[in-house]
Design an enzyme around this catalytic site. Structure first.
Site, PDB file in Angstrom:
ATOM      1  N   SER A 132      22.639  12.974  19.612  1.00  0.00           N
ATOM      2  CA  SER A 132      21.744  11.818  19.549  1.00  0.00           C
ATOM      3  C   SER A 132      20.342  12.302  19.244  1.00  0.00           C
ATOM      4  O   SER A 132      19.983  13.452  19.562  1.00  0.00           O
ATOM      5  CB  SER A 132      21.756  11.080  20.891  1.00  0.00           C
ATOM      6  OG  SER A 132      20.721  10.120  20.956  1.00  0.00           O
ATOM      7  N   TYR A 145      20.425  10.560  29.611  1.00  0.00           N
ATOM      8  CA  TYR A 145      21.321  10.671  28.464  1.00  0.00           C
ATOM      9  C   TYR A 145      20.829  11.735  27.497  1.00  0.00           C
ATOM     10  O   TYR A 145      21.611  12.561  27.009  1.00  0.00           O
ATOM     11  CB  TYR A 145      21.411   9.313  27.770  1.00  0.00           C
ATOM     12  CG  TYR A 145      22.328   9.276  26.569  1.00  0.00           C
ATOM     13  CD1 TYR A 145      23.701   9.144  26.732  1.00  0.00           C
ATOM     14  CD2 TYR A 145      21.818   9.348  25.283  1.00  0.00           C
ATOM     15  CE1 TYR A 145      24.542   9.096  25.633  1.00  0.00           C
ATOM     16  CE2 TYR A 145      22.650   9.300  24.173  1.00  0.00           C
ATOM     17  CZ  TYR A 145      24.008   9.171  24.355  1.00  0.00           C
ATOM     18  OH  TYR A 145      24.841   9.127  23.259  1.00  0.00           O
TER      19      TYR A 145
END
Length: 233
Positions: A132, A145
């Site tokens: 990501s 995250y």
């Protein structure tokens, strides 16, 4: 017939890639936590072998390794936990929730690599770790995250150095119209995000091409960067 093992294959990018590979003649071992969702995908996807379970469960990882067999051409580490929602600042992040995110996104992924590494070595296979932009950017609320994806990036980087006969990739797919995006931005309209299927051609460049191990962005791969040239982090 080539074999792929894809985690988190019941929806989003994992489902899109699993379907694409199955249509191309691959045998696809598919993992997801929800058996009913995975069964529905398998029913619509010939060539897909559903193995539902929790990636953090050692018994489930053994089942996945057994289903993959002695030669594994591709491992896609796509299963992820977003963590707390709404996304909290680090000052308020529940530490037990953070441990759960790391257990899925980092520890579970590494444990699965360990379980199937002999099969990957036997095939001279590839590992694709779905990362990501939160792994490299400081977005408020994305600390848990993002930290897990940064750790996953580093695992991929070190695995590539330790296993030079394999190709090991971390890939940032970019924003997509997925359930995780909806959970990250509750109440917001995410219809402007592209569907996961639009990212699959970029991933296929990693699966089928001769790009060296490294970290890539799907947007750069889709722009047809010259094969064989790394994409800067």
């Amino acid at each position: 017939m080539r074999t792929a093992l894809i985690t988190g294959a019941s929806r989003g990018l994992g489902r899109a890639l699993a379907a694409d590979l199955a249509v191309a003649g691959w045998r696809v071992v598919a993992d997801a936590r929800t058996a009913a969702d995975l069964s529905a995908v398998a029913g619509a996807t010939p060539g897909l072998v559903p193995v539902p379970g929790d990636l953090t469960d050692p018994a489930h990882r053994r089942e996945l390794a057994a289903a993959a067999g002695d030669r594994l051409d591709l491992l896609v580490l796509n299963a992820s936990s977003l963590g707390q929602t709404p996304l909290p600042p680090l000052a308020a992040y529940d530490l037990d929730a953070l441990r759960a995110v790391l257990d899925v996104n980092v520890v579970g992924s590494l444990a699965l690599v360990q379980a199937v590494l002999p099969a990957l070595r036997g095939a001279g296979g590839r590992v694709v770790a779905v990362s990501s932009d939160a792994a490299v950017e400081g977005y408020p609320g994305w600390g848990g995250y993002g930290a897990s994806k940064a750790a996953l990036d580093q695992l991929a980087r070190v695995l590539a150095a330790e296993e030079p006969a394999l190709r090991v990739y971390a890939v940032d797919p970019g924003d997509m119209r997925t359930r995780m995006q909806a959970e990250a931005f509750p109440g917001e309209d995410i219809s402007d995000r592209p569907e996961p299927e639009t990212v699959v051609p970029a991933l296929r460049r990693l699966v089928d091409g001769d790009l060296p191990s490294g970290r890539y962005r799907a947007a750069d791969l889709a722009a047809a960067a010259p094969v064989g040239a790394g994409v800067p982090e």
